[in-house]
Scaffold this motif. Sequence first.
Motif: not given
Length: 448
Positions: A139-142, A211-213, A222-226
């Motif tokens: 459910a990542l903001p896209l 975790i993103a690289q 873009r907005p990310l969740l906490p």
Amino acid sequence: MFGRSHYLVIAKVGEELSRRGHEVKIFVGDTETYALKSPLARPFNMSQTFKNALKQIGKQIGKPGAGIMAFMTHVATVQAFYCDDILGNNDVMKAVKHADLVVGDSLDMCGSLVADRFSLPYVTVFTNSLSTPTAHAFALPLSPAYVPQFQSTLTDKLNFVERIQNVYQWIVVYLTFHIGMAPPFKELKNRYNITPDRSLYETLVKVDLIIAQMGFFLEYPRPLLPNTRVVGPLLTSPSKPLPAELEEFMQSSGDNGVIVVAFGTALTNLNRDILAVMASAFAKFPQKFIWKLNEAESSAISVSDNIKAVPWMPQNDILGHPKTRLFIGHAGLNGILESIYHGVPMICSPFFGDQFDNAQAARDAGFAEVLHLGKATAEQLVSVINTVLTDPSYRESAVRISKSIKQLPRTPAQEAADWVEYTQAQGGLQYLRPRGLDLPFYQLYFLK
């Protein structure tokens, strides 16, 4: 997740955790021979069903014309066979049952099933872009209004027509995930009776930490969740001295320098016509070329005296050599991140998956040009090589990004391990999940 590039990213986090005193076990199929020498690897037997499926996907990789739905559905089918071998292995499941935390690859939903089976905290690592189809799993903001969708090859500066195209691509990727990729894992969840009281989507969205690289000019803001942490490129590292033979070759290039050509481990046996175009173009330059070619590719063409063909190369160490002037590759994420870490400009020729988006982002960041070798002539390849070699802006952009990576207060692997340890200490990070992830769409959008 099977595949060397995916394994290396996960293993980098595992190695850092092991150095800190944690007991780390990386479960990997015995078909993944590159991993078996690692002291952290715990190989398990793979079924013939998976081996057959893996051969089929190997034949499909890099072929033109395959749509997102067809390709990703095939990938998910192979993943499901791999996951079945994991879930059905008593030794693996016994080890996981006594673990404190599970770390998995975001492209493979199996990690979520394994963690949910034993009610363990789950950390997933995005080895690719945050816009890959499994972004919908978590459910990542896209928002398609300004976030370029997977394989759209768009930037975040969209006109009206491009926004329409981006919305269409959002729909395609959404359907690819829900119709093409999710069903095999739904079946596995049911067969192994994993939390039957909730759906596959409820299991997936329970992820504790992402975790993103990406970032560093390769992922548009873009907005990310906490619970999402962008740590930077996990595999990049200072270069080591080259073996004597390679060092002699590099030094023999003089002031002209060396151009590195490599298309990763997934792309093998490139079309003979593509190889011939490349060989013809490279022969026209004063620079020397070091070109990764397997035995079949080497036997398909003849190369000029300025080309050194090798079956394998220490890519990171060569990219960090002061004689390296340019990197020509397929725009795989790990290769791009290694290139910009060392401040080396690129020519990207994407073939499948996220490579198209990576190539566009690299060009938009100013350190690369894009040329589709399947359609290019030798003259076009010569022209674009000359452009990147002679225009200083490409190297200046690469060097600028390199500095931004090297000035991080913690290495990406250290920061990733910090967050994994924090997740373990807290027993999970469910308190970082917004309540909106659990609301049905009609409540989320005030429809009822």
